[in-house]
Design a protein around this motif. Structure first.
Motif, PDB file in Angstrom:
ATOM      1  N   ARG A 220       6.179   2.645  16.288  1.00 28.11           N
ATOM      2  CA  ARG A 220       6.366   4.020  15.634  1.00 28.11           C
ATOM      3  C   ARG A 220       5.658   5.236  16.504  1.00 28.11           C
ATOM      4  NH1 ARG A 220       4.374   8.444  13.193  1.00 28.11           N
ATOM      5  NH2 ARG A 220       2.480   7.699  13.889  1.00 28.11           N
ATOM      6  N   VAL A 224       7.871   8.436  18.332  1.00 29.16           N
ATOM      7  CA  VAL A 224       7.557   9.809  17.722  1.00 29.16           C
ATOM      8  C   VAL A 224       7.153  10.657  19.314  1.00 29.16           C
ATOM      9  CG1 VAL A 224       5.981  11.353  16.763  1.00 29.16           C
ATOM     10  CG2 VAL A 224       6.819   9.485  15.606  1.00 29.16           C
ATOM     11  N   ASN A 227      10.344  11.264  21.107  1.00 28.31           N
ATOM     12  CA  ASN A 227      11.048  12.265  20.605  1.00 28.31           C
ATOM     13  C   ASN A 227      10.393  13.756  20.922  1.00 28.31           C
ATOM     14  OD1 ASN A 227      12.994  13.188  18.379  1.00 28.31           O
ATOM     15  ND2 ASN A 227      11.266  13.906  17.407  1.00 28.31           N
ATOM     16  N   ARG A 228       9.398  13.692  20.908  1.00 26.74           N
ATOM     17  CA  ARG A 228       8.597  15.092  21.284  1.00 26.74           C
ATOM     18  C   ARG A 228       8.984  15.585  22.806  1.00 26.74           C
ATOM     19  NH1 ARG A 228       2.671  13.608  18.359  1.00 26.74           N
ATOM     20  NH2 ARG A 228       3.320  14.275  16.422  1.00 26.74           N
ATOM     21  N   SER A 255       8.395   8.643   7.864  1.00 27.24           N
ATOM     22  CA  SER A 255       7.639   9.507   9.124  1.00 27.24           C
ATOM     23  C   SER A 255       8.556   9.663   9.992  1.00 27.24           C
ATOM     24  CB  SER A 255       6.389   8.350   9.583  1.00 27.24           C
ATOM     25  OG  SER A 255       5.844   8.876  10.871  1.00 27.24           O
ATOM     26  N   LEU A 256       9.522   8.744  10.415  1.00 24.83           N
ATOM     27  CA  LEU A 256      10.286   8.980  11.662  1.00 24.83           C
ATOM     28  C   LEU A 256      11.449  10.228  11.402  1.00 24.83           C
ATOM     29  CD1 LEU A 256      10.955   5.238  12.648  1.00 24.83           C
ATOM     30  CD2 LEU A 256       9.518   6.977  13.781  1.00 24.83           C
ATOM     31  N   GLU A 258      11.045  12.567   9.161  1.00 24.29           N
ATOM     32  CA  GLU A 258      10.260  13.658   9.043  1.00 24.29           C
ATOM     33  C   GLU A 258      10.207  14.457  10.282  1.00 24.29           C
ATOM     34  OE1 GLU A 258       6.896  12.426   7.030  1.00 24.29           O
ATOM     35  OE2 GLU A 258       7.683  12.511   4.977  1.00 24.29           O
ATOM     36  N   ARG A 259      10.145  13.631  11.377  1.00 21.23           N
ATOM     37  CA  ARG A 259      10.034  14.169  12.793  1.00 21.23           C
ATOM     38  C   ARG A 259      11.410  14.378  13.425  1.00 21.23           C
ATOM     39  NH1 ARG A 259       5.611  11.768  10.924  1.00 21.23           N
ATOM     40  NH2 ARG A 259       3.806  12.556  11.556  1.00 21.23           N
TER      41      ARG A 259
END
Length: 553
Positions: A220, A224, A227-228, A255-256, A258-259
């Motif tokens: 995870r 993330v 993605n950032r 969590s994924l 939401e980002r």
């Protein structure tokens, strides 16, 4: 957009790795008839079309969206034909077609269920769910017939010899894809638990991660982080695994999303697969295929003996890209926010696995002679049976379990032993399969003794090197090795989405063969002297530094 334009657009997207279903035209009141100027004139004695499929039992209430698919081998004027189910007869539109066309009164529903060109009917047949005979006639005389019985909901009937074969609408029919060997990084788990996360950490453009479950915090975190830094990240998972989706998984998907990461689950109707059991990732121009789930016990390296490979072969990567997009765009696919609304999830079985094991097998890079991509239920069973039938010298099998004594893979393996091929079968000793596996091992060894064939079977003794076998591996002649999610049971081969790669080359096959031999020896295993020295020095260094290294916190 006309139906013909939609088909052309679909072909363009298909070349880019996006399935044709994603190229559906926007909803309209109905497709325009094909432009006559774009078709060659239909000869008066054109070969009659044949039936390619019927879809008699759609999921929507009232059977909305029934359709019939014809295959016209040459330009054909449909106005010369009628369709009948024995009760009603429908005159076909006076348009010229070629190739596959879907005849329907609900074009907007139908175009999401088939890649065939859509031809709208003013009046349709009421195809019976319990069975019907559909007839295509020209000049009042039958030229083609298709008969079916007991239509399953949401499934398509295609001619199959004297009868029909049923498959979920939207199911793929991918062939085996082969490529010349370029580069492959082989690894085993738990030893190489860092490889999956490292591969994701190197992503610059895209990560398409597909799995059965996803609960690994380390994975995870890498998604993330990617993605950032602007990497396209998408996740595809099963929405109804055995035992139900857990709260841990739900929190992970929350969590994924939401980002801003796209999470899709397969858990709708009509379902194309019993389970989305594949475990792979497309990372830029590489394909990571493994036997393990995206969780601490699997790719985290904290429990299971698993196999994996990171392959750099353009054709394999492109084919996996198409697989991901085809599966993520089906009628049974749901976005995570849409799927989770109003649902309650199951409590986790316990805390994530957090054991540590010795790293005695390092990842290695190879240049295989060739790579093949196998996918179930499309082609994996046929290819694996052929692989086993062609074995000349040895077959080494490492599996969680085997479905039955008459399972096709096992039957092909026993047949290989009967023609003199040396066969070894190593099965897991985990509590949930141990009794059945010991019974099968006893039967196989008794069979070998009675017939005097070179076959032996064992239940694995991990000897502290891993907790349990979760690999689904096969090595043939120490030259070919199959790595992937395909279990040795008919359910996995025929009803699940599974993905595996077949690597050919003495180097890469020998790598996994060495691991197999070590696991086969179990408690009696001894490392080569040079490796013992290296392990001892590494242990001494760890003591001096005074630190304990773990793959995942």
């Amino acid at each position: 957009m006309s139906p013909r334009s939609a088909v052309l657009a679909a072909l363009v997207l298909f070349a880019a790795g996006i399935p044709a279903l994603a190229a559906s035209a926007p909803a309209t009141s109905g497709p325009a008839p094909p432009a006559e100027s774009t078709r060659p004139p239909a000869p008066a004695n054109a070969t009659p079309p044949t039936f390619a499929a019927v879809y008699p039992n759609p999921v929507p209430d009232g059977d909305a969206g029934e359709f019939v698919v014809l295959d016209a081998a040459e330009p054909t004027r449909l106005g010369n034909y009628t369709l009948s189910d024995g009760e009603d007869t429908v005159a076909l539109p006076n348009v010229t077609v070629e190739g596959r066309v879907a005849l329907t009164t609900a074009p907007n529903l139908t175009r999401t269920r088939t890649d065939a060109e859509i031809v709208a009917l003013d009046q349709g047949l009421a195809l019976a769910n319990t069975g019907d005979r559909v007839t295509l006639a020209r000049g009042g005389e039958s030229v083609a017939e298709l008969t079916y019985t007991d239509a399953p909901e949401g499934e398509l009937a295609t001619p199959n010899g004297d009868g029909v074969a049923w498959q979920p609408v939207g199911a793929t029919e991918f062939p085996v894809v082969a490529a010349t060997g370029e580069s492959a990084r082989a690894f085993v788990l738990p030893d190489g638990g860092s490889v999956p996360a490292e591969t994701l950490a190197d992503a610059e453009k895209r990560i398409l991660l597909a799995g059965y479950t996803l609960t690994s915090e380390r994975i995870r975190a890498e998604l993330v982080a990617a993605n950032r830094r602007g990497v396209e990240v998408r996740v595809l998972a099963d929405g109804s695994p055995v035992g139900g989706l857990t709260r841990r998984s739900a929190r992970m998907f929350d969590s994924l999303t939401e980002r801003g990461i796209d999470v899709t689950v397969l858990s709708g109707a009509p379902a194309r697969y019993e389970f989305h059991h594949a475990k792979y990732a497309v990372v830029d121009d590489r394909a990571l295929v493994t036997t393990e789930n995206w969780k601490a016990a699997g790719t985290g390296g904290h429990a299971s003996r698993g196999w994996g490979a990171v392959v750099s072969a353009d054709r394999i990567v492109a084919a996996l890209n198409r697989t991901f997009h085809a599966d993520a765009s089906g009628l049974d696919a749901r976005s995570w926010p849409q799927f989770r609304a109003g649902k309650r999830f199951e409590p986790a079985d316990g805390p994530p696995a957090n054991e540590t094991y010795p790293n005695t097998v390092d990842p290695r890079r190879f240049s295989p002679d060739s790579v093949e991509l196998l996918r179930a239920p499309d082609n994996a069973e046929r290819r694996l049976v052929t692989l086993l039938r062609n074995a000349d010298e040895s077959v080494r099998i490492q599996q969680v379990s085997i479905g039955s004594r008459r399972q096709p893979f096992l039957r092909a393996t026993v047949a290989a032993a009967r023609r003199g091929v040396d066969v070894q079968i190593l099965l897991a000793g985990a509590w949930y399969v141990e009794e059945d596996n010991r019974e099968l091992v006893d039967w196989l060894n008794d069979l070998a003794a009675r017939e005097g064939i070179p076959l032996s079977a064992r239940v694995a003794d991990p000897n502290g090197r891993f907790e349990k076998i979760h690999a689904k591996g096969v090595i043939v002649d120490d030259e070919q090795v199959l790595v992937g999610s395909l279990n040795w049971n008919n359910h996995s081969a025929r009803q699940n989405r599974e993905v595996a790669v077949l690597l050919e080359g003495e180097g890469v096959a020998g790598y996994f063969a060495d691991v197999f031999r070590a696991d086969w020896q179990g408690g009696d295993w001894r490392l080569p002297a040079g490796v013992v020295l290296a392990v001892a020095l590494a242990a001494l260094a760890a003591v001096l530094v005074g630190r304990r290294f773990e793959f995942e916190g």
